[in-house]
Design a protein around this motif. Structure first.
Motif, PDB file in Angstrom:
ATOM      1  N   MET A  20       0.834  -1.177   0.000  1.00  0.00           N
ATOM      2  CA  MET A  20       0.000   0.000   0.000  1.00  0.00           C
ATOM      3  C   MET A  20       0.882   1.244   0.000  1.00  0.00           C
ATOM      4  N   PRO A  21       1.396   1.616  -1.134  1.00  0.00           N
ATOM      5  CA  PRO A  21       2.270   2.782  -1.199  1.00  0.00           C
ATOM      6  C   PRO A  21       1.539   4.044  -0.761  1.00  0.00           C
ATOM      7  N   GLY A  22       2.232   4.860   0.023  1.00  0.00           N
ATOM      8  CA  GLY A  22       1.663   6.121   0.447  1.00  0.00           C
ATOM      9  C   GLY A  22       0.736   6.025   1.643  1.00  0.00           C
ATOM     10  N   PHE A  23       0.474   4.818   2.144  1.00  0.00           N
ATOM     11  CA  PHE A  23      -0.409   4.667   3.292  1.00  0.00           C
ATOM     12  C   PHE A  23       0.351   4.041   4.445  1.00  0.00           C
ATOM     13  N   LYS A  24       0.275   4.667   5.620  1.00  0.00           N
ATOM     14  CA  LYS A  24       0.934   4.134   6.797  1.00  0.00           C
ATOM     15  C   LYS A  24       0.074   4.435   8.021  1.00  0.00           C
ATOM     16  N   LEU A  25      -0.089   3.421   8.860  1.00  0.00           N
ATOM     17  CA  LEU A  25      -0.825   3.606  10.103  1.00  0.00           C
ATOM     18  C   LEU A  25       0.008   4.418  11.080  1.00  0.00           C
ATOM     19  N   THR A  26      -0.674   5.185  11.948  1.00  0.00           N
ATOM     20  CA  THR A  26       0.015   5.873  13.032  1.00  0.00           C
ATOM     21  C   THR A  26       0.352   4.843  14.113  1.00  0.00           C
ATOM     22  N   ALA A  27       1.157   5.234  15.086  1.00  0.00           N
ATOM     23  CA  ALA A  27       1.516   4.323  16.183  1.00  0.00           C
ATOM     24  C   ALA A  27       0.264   3.864  16.943  1.00  0.00           C
ATOM     25  N   LYS A  28      -0.655   4.779  17.217  1.00  0.00           N
ATOM     26  CA  LYS A  28      -1.897   4.435  17.926  1.00  0.00           C
ATOM     27  C   LYS A  28      -2.768   3.514  17.075  1.00  0.00           C
ATOM     28  N   GLN A  29      -2.805   3.749  15.761  1.00  0.00           N
ATOM     29  CA  GLN A  29      -3.573   2.871  14.875  1.00  0.00           C
ATOM     30  C   GLN A  29      -2.945   1.485  14.820  1.00  0.00           C
TER      31      GLN A  29
END
Length: 157
Positions: free
Chosen positions: A1-10
C-alpha cells in the motif's frame, strides 16, 4: 500500500482488532482515524472470506450513508486497496466486492429499515458512533453476529 501508513496508535488498535477479542471499542479524539481503521479492518475480513457479509451501522441511516458510503469507504478502498473492485448497491445499500463479500450499511432509527438489515446474519458488525446508538438497539444488532465465514486458508472469521 504505497503512500499509506498507520500511526503508532492505529498500529496498537490494529493489533487488538486482529486479536481473538470478540468485542472491541476504539476511542480517541475526533479525526484520530478510528472509523478509517475499523472500516479498513472490515474490508480485510471481507477480502479474506469470500461471500462473507458484514455490517456498518449507525443510529441514523442518513449519517452512515453520508459518512461511510460517500466518504470513508471510498477513501479506504482508494488508499489501501485500489486493486480491489467493488460496487455500491443503492437499492439495498451494500458494497459488494468481486469475491462476493458484502458490506451492508444501515441505520437503527427506522423500524422497517432495521428489520431489513437485521434479517441477515453477519460475520462482522461495526457500530459506528456507538455512543449515539441506544443500548437496546445494540443488543438486537449483536444477535445477528452469527455468520460463520471461512477464509481461503480454512480459518474462520
Amino acid at each position: 500500500m504505497p503512500g499509506f501508513k498507520l500511526t503508532a496508535k492505529q498500529d496498537e488498535a490494529n493489533a487488538i482488532i486482529a486479536s481473538d477479542a470478540r468485542h472491541i471499542m476504539l476511542f480517541g479524539g475526533s479525526r484520530s482515524g478510528k472509523t478509517f481503521l475499523a472500516v479498513r479492518a472490515l474490508v480485510v475480513r471481507s477480502i479474506k472470506a469470500a461471500k462473507s457479509r458484514h455490517a456498518i451501522l449507525r443510529f441514523r441511516f442518513n449519517a452512515v450513508k453520508a459518512s461511510i458510503a460517500y466518504d470513508t469507504f471510498p477513501k479506504v478502498m482508494d488508499l489501501c486497496y485500489p486493486q480491489i473492485k467493488y460496487e455500491l448497491n443503492k437499492t439495498d445499500w451494500f458494497f459488494e466486492l468481486v469475491n462476493g463479500s458484502q458490506i451492508w450499511l444501515g441505520g437503527l432509527d427506522d423500524k422497517e429499515r432495521t428489520e431489513k438489515i437485521l434479517g441477515n446474519e453477519y460475520a462482522t458488525i461495526f457500530l459506528n458512533e456507538c455512543s449515539q446508538i441506544p443500548w437496546g438497539s445494540r443488543n438486537i444488532a449483536v444477535t445477528r453476529l452469527a455468520q460463520v465465514a471461512t477464509t481461503a486458508d480454512g480459518g474462520q472469521l
